[in-house]
Write an enzyme that holds these catalytic residues in place. Structure first.
Site, PDB file in Angstrom:
ATOM      1  N   SER A 223      -2.886   0.478  -3.417  1.00 12.75           N
ATOM      2  CA  SER A 223      -3.191   1.738  -3.399  1.00 12.75           C
ATOM      3  C   SER A 223      -5.032   1.843  -3.451  1.00 12.75           C
ATOM      4  CB  SER A 223      -2.977   2.244  -4.924  1.00 12.75           C
ATOM      5  OG  SER A 223      -3.557   3.553  -5.204  1.00 12.75           O
TER       6      SER A 223
ATOM      7  N   GLY B 235      -9.254   0.248  -6.120  1.00 13.17           N
ATOM      8  CA  GLY B 235      -8.060  -0.081  -5.457  1.00 13.17           C
ATOM      9  C   GLY B 235      -7.151  -0.917  -6.246  1.00 13.17           C
ATOM     10  N   LYS B 236      -6.002  -1.176  -5.902  1.00 15.19           N
ATOM     11  CA  LYS B 236      -5.187  -1.950  -6.626  1.00 15.19           C
ATOM     12  C   LYS B 236      -4.076  -2.473  -5.974  1.00 15.19           C
ATOM     13  CE  LYS B 236      -5.296  -4.066 -10.741  1.00 15.19           C
ATOM     14  NZ  LYS B 236      -6.450  -4.138 -11.582  1.00 15.19           N
ATOM     15  N   GLY B 237      -3.446  -3.779  -5.841  1.00 21.49           N
ATOM     16  CA  GLY B 237      -2.240  -4.149  -5.065  1.00 21.49           C
ATOM     17  C   GLY B 237      -1.483  -4.761  -5.986  1.00 21.49           C
TER      18      GLY B 237
END
Ligand code: GLU
Length: 418
Positions: free
Chosen positions: A60, A105-107
């Site tokens: 994201s 962001g992050k995954g």
């Protein structure tokens, strides 16, 4: 853990709670409550036995108004699209609270890494990095470690990206090992900012942390380093826990021996330095001066919050309190020092790593730690000043008021394209 609370809704509620105190138009706030884009992908990866397994994965990119998207990658069976969206939003406001030039962001990949061999994890990571390749890069989106990932995964992502792009670009990902262009001090950075926040928090209340009793929930990288560094300040860490339960000793635990026990046996349970083993909820409601939730989201909900007996809570995990828990603790005058400040050491030293990578010049650990201390103590002062000056209900709201103001100003200055 309260699974019913959706962390993405918690994030949106936290933004709304702070927006009330800001003179920003509702349409502007609305933009800051949802991600710009989310990649959802299914990775087909060959297992050691020749079979194919499919892994759901996300990244994201929440907001890029203050700089490249930035945030970790989590490997956990509980990863969901909404969790990743929430975590990416928290990164935006975290980077803004400590004023480093990043968006958020992050995954995440839905998997339990304990079920896979090292070579399977390498193929899973490289497959994910291949999917991420068009979206990431040192000026675009910069991944880092999070729950169950570390230097090894970051080294693989760097290598996959550099090989496919036919370049060297170490600043594409942070949290690498120092021999692969990582930074000194990065592994300890999250725990270090938790310790610095706890130290400043006690000073803020004119209390001596050396006299404090402490409980730490979660004994991964953030929790175990925070416990050791708080212990080094002279406090008594009387209880620590992991997903298997808590260990307790009224005279204080040897935090390093507890870590060694966990590394060698896989859990804290059976640690010989403990006088008693407790359930997770028992330790979260123990009569201690400082409670450090350092595991996952939603560790403390509104019901459990009524029984919390600590005076000060310092959040090492992202989102460990539900909004209901926040309300209860505010009402009960328990001071909560929020995640977006307390665990910001990780991304701050990631920023230092990225700066070093761009300069192709390595800093000493002392320089990293000194600069980190300055960033965290400055952000702490800005947050507490804002809390007092604007008479805000709690410190989380103060942190969000500071952060949203910075992000909204950058967004306004940029205007809307097209
Ligand atoms: N995963 C960490 C966090 O939640 C670090 C992120 C980073 O270094 O980019 O803050």
């Amino acid at each position: 853990m309260t699974n019913e609370v959706n962390p993405f809704e918690s994030l949106q509620e936290q933004i709304d709670d702070a927006a009330v105190f800001l003179d920003i138009a509702p349409d502007r706030i609305e933009r800051l409550k949802r991600p710009e884009r989310v990649l959802e992908t299914n990775l087909s990866v060959e297992m050691d036995d020749g079979s194919i397994e499919v892994f759901e994965a996300f990244r994201s990119q929440f907001n890029g108004d203050r700089g490249p998207y930035k945030g970790g990658i989590r490997y956990h069976p509980g990863v969901t699209r909404d969790e990743v969206k929430a975590l990416s939003g928290w990164m935006v406001y975290k980077c803004a609270v400590v004023d480093i030039p990043y968006g958020g962001g992050k995954g995440g990949i839905v998997l339990d890494p304990r079920d896979y061999s090292a070579s399977e994890l390498e193929r899973i990571t490289r497959s994910y990095a291949t999917e991420l390749r068009p979206l990431i890069g040192p000026d675009r989106d910069i991944p880092a470690p999070d729950v169950n990932t570390g230097q090894q995964e970051m080294n693989w992502i760097k290598d996959t990206y550099e090989t496919l792009e036919r370049t060297t670009a170490p600043g594409t990902v942070t949290g690498k090992s120092p021999t692969s262009s990582g930074s000194a001090g990065r592994v300890e950075a999250t725990g270090r900012s938790v310790m610095l926040t706890a130290r400043e928090a006690f000073e803020y209340f004119d209390r001596d942390i050396a006299d404090a009793t402490v409980a730490v929930q979660g004994y991964g990288n953030a929790g175990s380093v925070a416990a050791r560094l708080i212990d080094d300040l002279g406090a008594d860490v009387v209880a620590v826990s992991d997903s298997g339960g808590a260990v307790y000793n009224a005279d204080g635990l040897d935090t390093e021996a507890a870590k060694a026990h966990k590394v060698s046996t896989g859990s804290l349970s059976g640690f010989e330095g403990a006088s008693e083993e407790l359930r997770n909820d028992e330790m979260l409601t123990m009569d201690v001066d400082l409670l450090v939730p350092a595991a996952l989201e939603n560790a403390i909900d509104g019901t459990l919050a009524r029984d919390v007996r600590a005076d000060i809570v310092v959040e090492a995990a992202n989102g460990p309190l539900t909004p209901d828990a926040d309300d209860v603790l505010t009402e009960r005058d328990v001071a909560v020092f929020p995640d977006v400040l307390a665990n910001a050491g990780g991304v701050t030293v990631s920023y230092f790593e990225w700066v070093q990578n761009r300069q192709r010049f390595a800093w000493t650990e002392q320089r990293v730690n000194d600069r980190l201390e300055r960033v965290i103590t400055d952000a702490f002062d800005t947050m507490t000043d804002t809390y007092e000056r604007r008479d805000l209900p709690n410190l989380r709201t103060a942190a969000y008021v500071v952060a949203i103001d910075r992000v909204a100003t950058a967004a306004d200055e940029a205007g809307v394209f097209p």
